[in-house]
Design an enzyme around this catalytic site. Structure first.
Site, PDB file in Angstrom:
ATOM      1  CB  SER A   1      44.093  40.309  35.641  1.00 30.15           C
ATOM      2  OG  SER A   1      44.082  41.336  36.622  1.00 30.15           O
TER       3      SER A   1
ATOM      4  CE  LYS B   1      40.075  42.197  36.891  1.00 31.94           C
ATOM      5  NZ  LYS B   1      41.063  41.155  36.563  1.00 31.94           N
TER       6      LYS B   1
END
Length: 247
Positions: free
Chosen positions: A57, A130
């Site tokens: 990701s 993230k």
């Protein structure tokens, strides 16, 4: 004073000056191990610890298998800022597919938990990595006429973004995959809106806009700021914060 008394005094002084015999290393080793363990536990609890990247990701910034160092010190006096790469524990709606990494054997599980306290085994929690896109009080949405994410109505400059679905300007009712278009979402105070750099392969805040937090992450869930790739050797280097918001 007699000669024998004087000689006895000199003998006592010589004996007092004799250095103590050093203990063999094997006797000191347990003490050294305890000291090292205490230092390691303090470092993990208050300074930072390593984590392993489990998914794609955050490519190309971080790749599967990268071992990163995540420090806590930066957030003792301030909150995460836009552009920071952070590790956090997923809120409830992010954890539906998480499976414990601990053994079913009680003894082995106890050993794993013990070594986790010293940073030698990962913690048994759904830790995610993230990039912070918006913070409390800001409104985030996508997209502007060029397909860019906006915060408070201003488009972001995101050179780190990888593999985003192409924008289709000029087409009537174009179809986009889930997450390409979202918002607006006003981030609650004390929360963050986070997204992966590899936009098409990241189940980030966009994937959880329907939960009770509208996809945002409480700052209390943040474990620290990712600052360095420490393994493998060919990937070693700093992880830089890149604020995407215009000044």
């Amino acid at each position: 004073m007699s000669g024998s008394d004087d000689e006895g005094g000199r003998r006592r002084r010589r004996q007092a000056k004799k250095p103590k015999k050093q203990r063999p290393f094997w006797q000191e080793l347990p003490v050294l191990i305890v000291i090292a363990a205490v230092i390691a536990a303090l470092m993990v609890s208050f300074v930072g610890r390593p984590y392993v990247i489990p998914s794609q990701s955050m490519e190309e910034t971080l790749q599967i298998g990268d071992r990163i160092y995540v420090q806590k010190v930066s957030y003792y006096g301030s909150d995460p800022q836009p552009g920071d790469v952070v590790v956090f524990v997923g809120p409830p709606s992010w954890n539906t597919r998480y499976q414990s990494i601990r053994s079913d054997n009680a003894v082995v599980r106890g050993v794993q938990n013990f070594f986790s306290f010293f940073g030698l085994v990962p913690p048994d929690e759904n830790d995610l990595v993230k990039r912070v896109i918006a913070v409390g009080g800001q409104t985030v949405q996508c997209c502007d006429a060029q397909g860019r994410v906006m915060v408070d109505g201003k488009p972001l400059d995101e050179p780190y973004v990888e593999n985003d679905y192409r924008w289709l300007p000029g087409q009537q009712n174009p179809t986009y995959p889930a997450g390409r278009v979202f918002g607006p979402v006003k981030v609650p105070e004390g929360h963050l809106w986070v997204m992966g750099d590899n936009r098409n392969q990241s189940a980030d805040s966009r994937a959880h806009v329907g939960d009770e937090l509208q996809g945002t992450v409480p700052i209390d869930n943040v474990r620290g700021k990712a600052v360095m790739k420490i393994w493998p050797p060919n990937r070693m280097g700093l992880i830089r914060s890149q604020d995407p918001q215009p000044n």
